[in-house]
Design a protein around this motif. Structure first.
Motif, PDB file in Angstrom:
ATOM      1  N   ASP A  26       0.884  -1.161  -0.050  1.00 25.73           N
ATOM      2  CA  ASP A  26       0.022   0.094  -0.025  1.00 25.73           C
ATOM      3  C   ASP A  26       0.807   1.260  -0.060  1.00 25.73           C
ATOM      4  O   ASP A  26       0.586   2.245  -0.747  1.00 25.73           O
ATOM      5  N   VAL A  27       2.010   1.095   0.734  1.00 24.43           N
ATOM      6  CA  VAL A  27       2.731   2.230   0.830  1.00 24.43           C
ATOM      7  C   VAL A  27       4.145   1.862   0.870  1.00 24.43           C
ATOM      8  O   VAL A  27       4.722   1.100   1.164  1.00 24.43           O
ATOM      9  N   ILE A  28       4.973   2.643  -0.214  1.00 20.26           N
ATOM     10  CA  ILE A  28       6.228   2.478  -0.568  1.00 20.26           C
ATOM     11  C   ILE A  28       7.076   3.577   0.144  1.00 20.26           C
ATOM     12  O   ILE A  28       6.637   4.845  -0.257  1.00 20.26           O
ATOM     13  N   ALA A  29       8.248   3.236   0.822  1.00 21.54           N
ATOM     14  CA  ALA A  29       9.146   4.475   1.522  1.00 21.54           C
ATOM     15  C   ALA A  29      10.363   4.284   1.236  1.00 21.54           C
ATOM     16  O   ALA A  29      11.368   4.020   2.176  1.00 21.54           O
ATOM     17  N   PRO A  30      10.975   4.825   0.086  1.00 18.41           N
ATOM     18  CA  PRO A  30      12.550   4.542  -0.213  1.00 18.41           C
ATOM     19  C   PRO A  30      13.158   6.146   0.099  1.00 18.41           C
ATOM     20  O   PRO A  30      12.297   6.965   0.417  1.00 18.41           O
ATOM     21  N   ASN A  31      14.405   6.271   0.193  1.00 16.79           N
ATOM     22  CA  ASN A  31      14.953   7.371   0.207  1.00 16.79           C
ATOM     23  C   ASN A  31      15.385   7.763  -1.355  1.00 16.79           C
ATOM     24  O   ASN A  31      14.736   7.192  -2.224  1.00 16.79           O
ATOM     25  N   GLU A  32      15.976   8.852  -1.498  1.00 15.05           N
ATOM     26  CA  GLU A  32      15.970   9.324  -2.858  1.00 15.05           C
ATOM     27  C   GLU A  32      17.031   8.507  -3.776  1.00 15.05           C
ATOM     28  O   GLU A  32      16.518   8.213  -5.008  1.00 15.05           O
ATOM     29  N   SER A  33      17.887   8.096  -3.244  1.00 13.63           N
ATOM     30  CA  SER A  33      18.714   7.203  -4.002  1.00 13.63           C
ATOM     31  C   SER A  33      18.070   5.816  -4.372  1.00 13.63           C
ATOM     32  O   SER A  33      18.182   5.232  -5.399  1.00 13.63           O
ATOM     33  N   GLU A  34      17.596   5.514  -3.208  1.00 14.27           N
ATOM     34  CA  GLU A  34      16.815   4.072  -3.444  1.00 14.27           C
ATOM     35  C   GLU A  34      15.438   4.256  -4.254  1.00 14.27           C
ATOM     36  O   GLU A  34      15.284   3.262  -5.286  1.00 14.27           O
ATOM     37  N   CYS A  35      14.908   5.332  -4.523  1.00 11.65           N
ATOM     38  CA  CYS A  35      13.785   5.647  -5.250  1.00 11.65           C
ATOM     39  C   CYS A  35      14.211   5.528  -6.772  1.00 11.65           C
ATOM     40  O   CYS A  35      13.818   5.031  -7.717  1.00 11.65           O
ATOM     41  N   ALA A  36      15.508   6.322  -6.905  1.00 13.36           N
ATOM     42  CA  ALA A  36      16.082   6.507  -8.329  1.00 13.36           C
ATOM     43  C   ALA A  36      16.535   5.146  -9.104  1.00 13.36           C
ATOM     44  O   ALA A  36      16.010   4.829 -10.121  1.00 13.36           O
ATOM     45  N   LEU A  37      17.172   4.356  -7.922  1.00 16.88           N
ATOM     46  CA  LEU A  37      17.536   3.102  -8.582  1.00 16.88           C
ATOM     47  C   LEU A  37      16.546   2.093  -8.799  1.00 16.88           C
ATOM     48  O   LEU A  37      16.418   1.341  -9.723  1.00 16.88           O
ATOM     49  N   LEU A  38      15.116   2.152  -7.932  1.00 23.71           N
ATOM     50  CA  LEU A  38      14.174   1.380  -8.453  1.00 23.71           C
ATOM     51  C   LEU A  38      13.331   1.635  -9.551  1.00 23.71           C
ATOM     52  O   LEU A  38      12.606   0.874 -10.085  1.00 23.71           O
ATOM     53  N   THR A  39      13.044   3.053  -9.624  1.00 25.63           N
ATOM     54  CA  THR A  39      12.358   3.474 -10.730  1.00 25.63           C
ATOM     55  C   THR A  39      13.352   4.069 -12.238  1.00 25.63           C
ATOM     56  O   THR A  39      12.570   4.004 -13.285  1.00 25.63           O
TER      57      THR A  39
END
Length: 307
Positions: free
Chosen positions: A180-193
């Motif tokens: 329901d909720v995903i909570a990455p930091n900015e580097s994790e978000c960039a890596l995943l997307t």
């Protein structure tokens, strides 16, 4: 009425080496001091939730060693239900070696041990703790297959699932479908997307990416810049509190756990809950150690009341 939070995740004993600066490749340096404390992303998040008033249960594994007993006692001392912590006879309790420099930045090496040896059948009997729970939280210091099995069970109980994809690596598509909720930091978000976190437009595109995978709500922690949130109804940036950091270990974990203690299941109060979570995290970085630095609700509320 207090929230009921269940955390599935890692349990580590952290050993921290205090240095003036990080060593260069091939270089040997002296540590000024060494200290040990209970930690692990999962355990830290559970303690943060419990200290902020949530009724908290833990799902995880430790070895049949002294470190395992030490960690079980640390969880119990924080009022956490440990009935679903498995004692693994074949793998040691997880450990982390933390190098902490004079600026409060850290490098961490983790031995997964019993954490990484967890299997999906270990969550076959967790219905008792999911019944009536508000949130189930997991991270990536335990196998994704275990999180997937637990999240599927959570959906049967109408429990809101929160995924903290740290350390970041490719996510099972089926896991995102029950997140329901995903909570990455900015580097994790960039890596995943594959989308660099450069501005609000990029973060909204990241939210669209996750929504297409089945995740309705995105929270991106941006360090000193604050937290960006995007839900189907709203988005915004909640600023960080400016403090002098002495140890950033467990800052993100405190954020997740404290957030779960305040958040409504439909995220209708997300902005207010993020302010509370940010304040809790800002207190954590001003103290040494992972679990020892996590604040209680009284400390967070007192800090929020300060002008």
């Amino acid at each position: 009425m207090s929230k009921k939070v269940v955390v599935l995740g890692s349990i580590n004993v952290d050993t921290t080496y205090h240095v003036d600066r990080f060593p260069q490749p091939g270089e040997t340096i002296s540590a000024k001091s060494k200290s040990s404390a209970p930690g692990g992303k999962g355990a830290n998040q559970a303690v943060a939730a419990a200290r902020s008033g949530a009724q908290t249960a833990f799902i995880g594994a430790v070895g049949s060693d002294s470190e395992g007993q030490y960690m079980l006692e640390a969880l119990k001392d924080n009022g956490i239900d440990t009935r679903h912590v498995t004692i693994d006879k074949y793998h040691g309790t997880g450990t982390a070696a933390v190098t902490l420099d004079a600026e409060g930045q850290n490098d961490i090496m983790i031995y997964g041990g019993a954490n990484q040896a967890m299997t999906p059948d270990m969550v076959d009997d967790i219905d008792d703790v999911l019944d009536g729970a508000d949130f189930l939280i997991s991270q990536f210091e335990t196998p994704q297959e275990v999180a997937l099995a637990a999240f599927k069970k959570a959906k049967e109980h109408n429990v809101t699932t929160i995924l903290n994809p740290a350390p970041a690596h490719e996510i099972l598509p089926d896991l995102l479908k029950v997140t329901d909720v995903i909570a990455p930091n900015e580097s994790e978000c960039a890596l995943l997307t594959g989308i660099p976190v450069t501005d609000e437009d990029a973060m909204l595109k990241s939210a669209e990416y996750f929504q297409k995978q089945g995740v309705k709500h995105l929270l991106i922690t941006l360090g000193s810049k604050g937290v960006f949130y995007a839900t189907p109804n709203a988005h915004g940036l909640v600023p960080a509190f400016k403090v002098h950091a002495v140890d950033t270990t467990a800052a993100g974990d405190t954020f997740i756990g404290a957030l779960s203690s305040q958040l409504e299941n439909d995220l209708s109060n997300v902005a207010d809950a993020l302010v509370y979570a940010q304040r809790a995290s800002s207190l954590t970085v001003q103290e040494m150690g992972a679990m020892p630095s996590i604040p209680t609700a009284d400390k967070v509320k007192a800090a929020l009341a300060e002008k």
